[in-house]
Design an enzyme around this catalytic site. Structure first.
Site, mmCIF file in Angstrom:
data_model
loop_
_atom_site.group_PDB
_atom_site.id
_atom_site.type_symbol
_atom_site.label_atom_id
_atom_site.label_comp_id
_atom_site.label_asym_id
_atom_site.label_seq_id
_atom_site.Cartn_x
_atom_site.Cartn_y
_atom_site.Cartn_z
ATOM 1 N N CYS A 133 0.819 -1.330 -0.363
ATOM 2 C CA CYS A 133 -0.316 0.419 -0.043
ATOM 3 C C CYS A 133 0.711 1.550 -0.466
ATOM 4 C CB CYS A 133 -0.564 -0.106 0.806
ATOM 5 S SG CYS A 133 -0.009 0.262 3.484
ATOM 6 N N ASP A 166 8.980 17.777 -36.336
ATOM 7 C CA ASP A 166 10.209 17.840 -37.445
ATOM 8 C C ASP A 166 10.078 17.147 -38.457
ATOM 9 O OD1 ASP A 166 13.332 18.417 -38.215
ATOM 10 O OD2 ASP A 166 12.851 16.345 -37.716
ATOM 11 N N CYS A 205 1.903 2.845 3.397
ATOM 12 C CA CYS A 205 2.904 1.315 3.803
ATOM 13 C C CYS A 205 4.523 1.568 3.047
ATOM 14 C CB CYS A 205 2.762 -0.274 3.335
ATOM 15 S SG CYS A 205 1.234 -0.717 4.074
#
Length: 702
Positions: free
Chosen positions: A16, A396, A19
């Protein structure tokens, strides 16, 4: 075992976001650690300083985090969802909860047997949460486990055993969902890691042996049989074959490889046997760089994620204050302390920031991982978001809208000689030249199976053309001006040539015995997909498409007309392209620059998002750009914009789901209807919605 000054490790069981933050804080507290960064998305940790693996695992013991060196071929075992220890414990907790609930409905919630089953369900299902929560409380650290611990203890004190057990179970389910969603989101990286084989057959000092890829050295020769994956980046030195490069570039069709061609680790040799000289060590291969950059990208926090992190920092203390106020203030005026304490506990539960914290990273990790599988490398959440907000794109010309190399586009004759004879003469003479236009003619001759022959008296005349004697007959190839000096060109032919030149093509006149016999037109041809890509971008709502090029304005406008671009800036040096991009940003807002990643580097760096063509095998493209189209394929550009916009929309929806459900639940305080059941369902429902919503990003394909 001491780590070096800077070291990376892979992590198991990082489940998590909270955590991850706590783990990072614990490591930072180690005496010899100067700096630490936990990458939740990639499940990695990087630290500056000294720490043992044992110390790192102790810092992550609260969540059972395991630490492994990032180097080597260790395969981290993926435990199926139903076999994970925490999920088995959650199931046992559910069984005990069901038994207790059945008993409580048959007798009463205060039945000692029912309470016994509820207590067992709480103890088994919530042990790790309580342990972390109590440790956090002792340090005045308030995260979701702290809030849940306070709420469960409070519910037990006021006798709400059944609801306390239900809350523990549903919180465990919510945690399992978050862990499952991140595992799914990380699969894209894991699949990339599994692409290249860990062993290969090589020839070294005339001996054939099988080695682990970490032991293969530059200069070794890989022996790749049909149907085998290529283990290392290298150059083909023997054989030819079709190679499926989809894992690296996202290309759907195999690519023919001959002697001298570059091949990449992780690609599949389909037909012939190949011998490949290794050019890069395993840690420097293109796939290794892609994995590293994808993991770094997932650690790069997007603006929305930074906002959520800052918001969550203040959100949790505010929820605690609201819960205390709900539990204490109303009873001072209307009594019934137990009812309002219960409401306060419900506020703590509904206020858990679980869904909010995971709302952004799970979407970003999923989107970046999906893009990597499609051959698009996005270097961070910030660029993912920027791509979704683009108003203008500058291209480009050479190598981007065009193929990047000259090709024969037109062959004309005087009606007496054939086209094949024109090409035969041109190829025979040009075989002695190193000019790019000569290479275009030689390539075209090979394509139509015309073989050149040896000429005599070859002479290059600067600024005019070349002369030679072919099978005893003098021939010349050169400019129209030079041809007019040597012979008379009809007005009709001159008009044809001028028309070709107006299209930006270089025209070469072929003379035999000083008589016109035909002409060739050579140009850097437009990519077949360029016009359709420009149309798709405009249909997606990109309001401004601009072409930047160093070519002459006549050539530039001819190409622009072909592809459907109306805004052309021609005759630009690299520094002029940089100035043009800055000017476009001032005029249009967010502007992307699409280039080849080398001479366009300044402009790519200045753009809101720099997009490099052909990232595979091009270190400059991988290093310079914010986004790399690995297959040199413009078709990936509309897909990337669609993915980015979808990710942006999903992130906003996630934040609305996470906060909206909680606001609705909190409003139930006013009539006194908020219960622990409703609170945990609101929290779990928000988490589930966020996870499922983010998983939709996996379905977006090119």
């Amino acid at each position: 075992m001491k780590a070096s000054e800077q070291q990376e490790y892979r992590l198991e069981n990082l489940t998590c976001a909270n955590c991850a933050m706590k783990f990072e804080k614990n490591i930072q507290a180690l005496p010899e650690v100067k700096e630490v960064n936990v990458n939740f998305g990639a499940s990695k940790v990087r630290l500056v300083g000294k720490a043992t693996i044992e110390e790192l695992e102790k810092a992550g013991a609260f969540d059972g985090i395991k630490v492994h060196p990032v180097t080597g071929n260790r395969v981290i075992e993926i435990v199926p969802f139903y076999k994970r220890k925490e999920n088995v414990i959650t199931f046992v907790s559910l069984v005990l909860l069901i038994i207790g609930t059945v008993i409580s409905f048959q007798t009463s919630e205060a039945d000692p047997f029912a309470i016994g089953f509820f207590v067992a369900s709480i103890a088994i299902g919530g042990y790790s949460m309580f342990w972390s929560g109590l440790q956090n409380l002792s340090r005045f650290y308030f995260d979701m486990k702290t809030l849940m611990t306070i709420a469960i203890i409070g519910a037990a004190i006021i006798g709400e055993w059944r609801e306390a057990a239900v809350v523990v179970f549903l919180f465990a389910v919510s945690e399992a969902l978050e862990a499952y969603s991140m595992t799914k989101a990380r699969q894209s990286i894991r699949q990339l890691m599994d692409i290249a084989p860990s062993k290969a057959s090589i020839r070294r000092n005339e001996q054939v042996m099988e080695l682990g890829t970490e032991d293969i050295e530059i200069g070794d020769v890989l022996i790749v049989k049909p149907g085998q994956k290529i283990a290392m980046d290298g150059e083909v030195i023997l054989g030819n074959s079709s190679v499926n490069q989809a894992p690296i570039t996202g290309e759907s069709m195999p690519v023919t490889k001959i002697i001298g061609d570059e091949v990449f680790a992780g690609t599949l040799n389909e037909e012939g046997a190949l011998e490949v000289r290794v050019t890069k060590r395993v840690e420097d291969t293109t796939i290794a760089k892609i994995i590293h950059l994808v993991e770094e990208a997932q650690a790069e926090k997007a603006p929305s994620q930074k906002f959520v992190d800052q918001f969550a920092k203040y959100y949790t203390p505010i929820i605690i204050l609201i819960a205390i106020a709900v539990a204490i203030i109303p009873p001072l005026f209307v009594g019934d302390w137990q009812a309002w304490i219960y409401q306060g506990l419900a506020v703590l539960v509904v206020g858990c920031p679980c869904a909010l914290v995971v709302s952004t990273p799970v979407a970003i990790v999923t989107a970046i991982g999906n893009a990597a599988k499609q051959g698009v490398l996005i270097k961070g959440g910030v660029y993912l978001e920027e791509m979704g907000r683009l108003q203008a794109i500058a291209f480009d010309k050479t190598g981007t809208l065009t193929n990047g190399f000259p090709e024969v586009t037109d062959v004309a004759t005087n009606g007496v000689v054939s086209e094949e004879e024109i090409i035969h003469i041109a190829a025979s003479v040009e075989a002695n030249s190193a000019h790019p236009l000569a290479r275009a003619i030689m390539s075209y001759a090979a394509k139509i199976d015309v073989s050149p022959v040896v000429v005599e008296n070859f002479q290059s005349i600067t600024g005019k053309g070349i002369e030679a004697t072919l099978q005893g007959i003098p021939v010349s190839i050169g400019s129209m001006k030079w041809a007019n000096e040597k012979t008379t060109i009809t007005e009709k032919v001159q008009e044809e040539i001028e028309d070709l030149q107006s299209q930006g093509k270089s025209v070469m006149i072929i003379l035999r015995e000083n008589m016109y016999i035909g002409h060739l037109a050579v140009a850097d041809d437009v990519r077949s997909s360029s016009r359709s890509i420009i149309t798709k971008l405009k249909n997606l709502g990109i309001k401004h498409v601009i072409m930047l090029t160093g070519d002459h304005p006549t050539t530039a406008h001819a190409i622009a007309k072909t592809v459907g671009v109306t805004d052309v800036r021609a005759g630009l040096m690299p520094e002029d392209k940089l100035t043009a991009v800055k000017s476009l940003i001032a005029e249009r807002g967010r502007v992307a620059m699409v280039g080849d990643g080398m001479n366009d580097a300044p402009a790519l760096a200045a753009a809101s998002v720099g997009i490099a063509m052909g990232g595979a095998g091009t270190d400059a493209a991988l290093e310079t750009a914010d986004v790399a189209l690995m297959a040199d394929d413009l078709e990936k550009l509309p897909y990337t914009i669609q993915l980015s916009r979808k990710a942006l929309r999903i992130i906003k929806e996630n934040i609305m789901f996470a906060l909206g459900l909680k606001i609705v639940a909190l409003l139930l305080i006013i009539p006194g209807l908020l219960t622990l059941w409703i609170a945990i369902f609101a929290d779990m429902g928000a988490t589930l919605l966020v996870v499922l919503n983010s998983m939709r990003l996996l379905k977006i394909q090119k």
